[in-house]
Write an enzyme that holds these catalytic residues in place. Structure first.
Site, short mmCIF file in Angstrom:
data_model
loop_
_atom_site.label_atom_id
_atom_site.label_comp_id
_atom_site.label_asym_id
_atom_site.label_seq_id
_atom_site.Cartn_x
_atom_site.Cartn_y
_atom_site.Cartn_z
N ASP A 8 -3.77 31.48 27.20
CA ASP A 8 -4.60 31.05 28.17
C ASP A 8 -4.17 29.79 28.72
O ASP A 8 -3.55 28.99 27.89
CB ASP A 8 -6.24 31.21 27.69
CG ASP A 8 -6.99 30.72 29.02
OD1 ASP A 8 -7.03 31.27 30.11
OD2 ASP A 8 -7.78 29.71 28.67
N GLY A 43 -6.53 33.29 34.32
CA GLY A 43 -6.93 33.70 35.49
C GLY A 43 -6.50 32.91 36.89
O GLY A 43 -6.96 33.24 37.95
#
Length: 262
Positions: A8, A43
């Site tokens: 991430d 994201g």
């Protein structure tokens, strides 16, 4: 033996200033020498990730928009879009939530319908390509993700309005002010499975790092699953290993310990 490493970005690989540690290039090149694929799983928008990794992007794999888009060497590997009808319904719900701003994350760019300076500042952190439009419902683009920027709290304010949609969509609190909604069959875990299948890599040969709830499925699909020291407590419960915080360069330190120096 590790063949794939996925991390991430925010709260994980990036420090508190949103920067990649200067040691990254050296570590990346050593992984490349060992034929280990390095993947940013975020994201964030695909184009934003390309900017962040300008020096290494030609040899990296990218899982963008929480798993709704996977790119490698400039080519699309996998994508899954959100129903336009659902996106329009989510838009109407969001318009009724205090301090919440809707974002359409399209394949071509991201779209917003408000020029609030706070929103622009946040958008420019994660989206290299975006447009301000009059009406999101009239956008002509494939929608990878519907996102809400909630300046009160995504977990305490916006999320309660979308619980009823969890049977038809993937609703995820992905940050303190971000709520992400994708197709039901989209998450970072499914995306990493697609990558594993493409490159014939097993779960046991995969190492991943995360810090928030949009990383749950990512960690569940790796033999070496790391939660950052600064991670959400629920993520720490499912991780097999713990990495130092993002401020302490935890991702690269763990890679050196478990992969390069082992």
């Amino acid at each position: 033996m590790i063949k794939l490493i996925a991390t991430d970005m925010d709260g994980t690989l990036l420090n508190e200033k949103g920067e990649i540690n200067k040691e990254f290039i050296e570590v990346f090149n050593k992984l490349k020498e060992k034929n280990i694929i390095f993947c940013a799983a975020s994201g964030r928008q695909y184009y934003n990730l390309l900017e962040k990794f300008d020096e290494t992007k030609e040899d990296m794999l990218f899982i963008a928009e929480n798993g709704s888009y996977v790119g490698y060497k400039g080519e699309e590997v996998f994508s899954k879009t959100l129903s336009l009808d659902l996106a329009k319904e989510f838009l109407e719900v969001t318009r009724g939530i205090e301090e919440a701003y809707p974002v359409y994350c399209g394949k071509r760019c991201a779209y917003i319908e408000n020029d609030d300076k706070r929103l622009i500042k946040e958008i420019e952190k994660y989206y290299a390509e975006y447009q301000i439009v009059d009406d999101l419902s009239k956008i002509d683009d494939e929608i990878l993700k519907f996102t809400i920027c909630d300046f009160i709290s995504s977990e305490k304010n916006s999320f309660k309005n979308f619980k009823k949609y969890m049977d038809v969509a993937k609703v995820t609190v992905s940050g303190e002010i971000w709520l992400d909604i994708c197709d039901k069959e989209v998450n970072k875990g499914i995306a990493i499975q697609k990558v594993q299948e493409k490159f014939n890599i097993t779960k046991e040969e995969t190492m991943v790092f995360g810090d928030y709830l949009n990383d749950v499925e990512l960690l569940q699909n790796a033999g070496y699953s790391f939660a950052m020291e600064n991670a959400h407590e629920d993520l720490k419960k499912i991780a097999k290993y713990r990495a130092k915080s993002n401020i302490e360069n935890g991702v690269l330190e763990a890679i050196k310990e478990y992969v390069l120096n082992s």
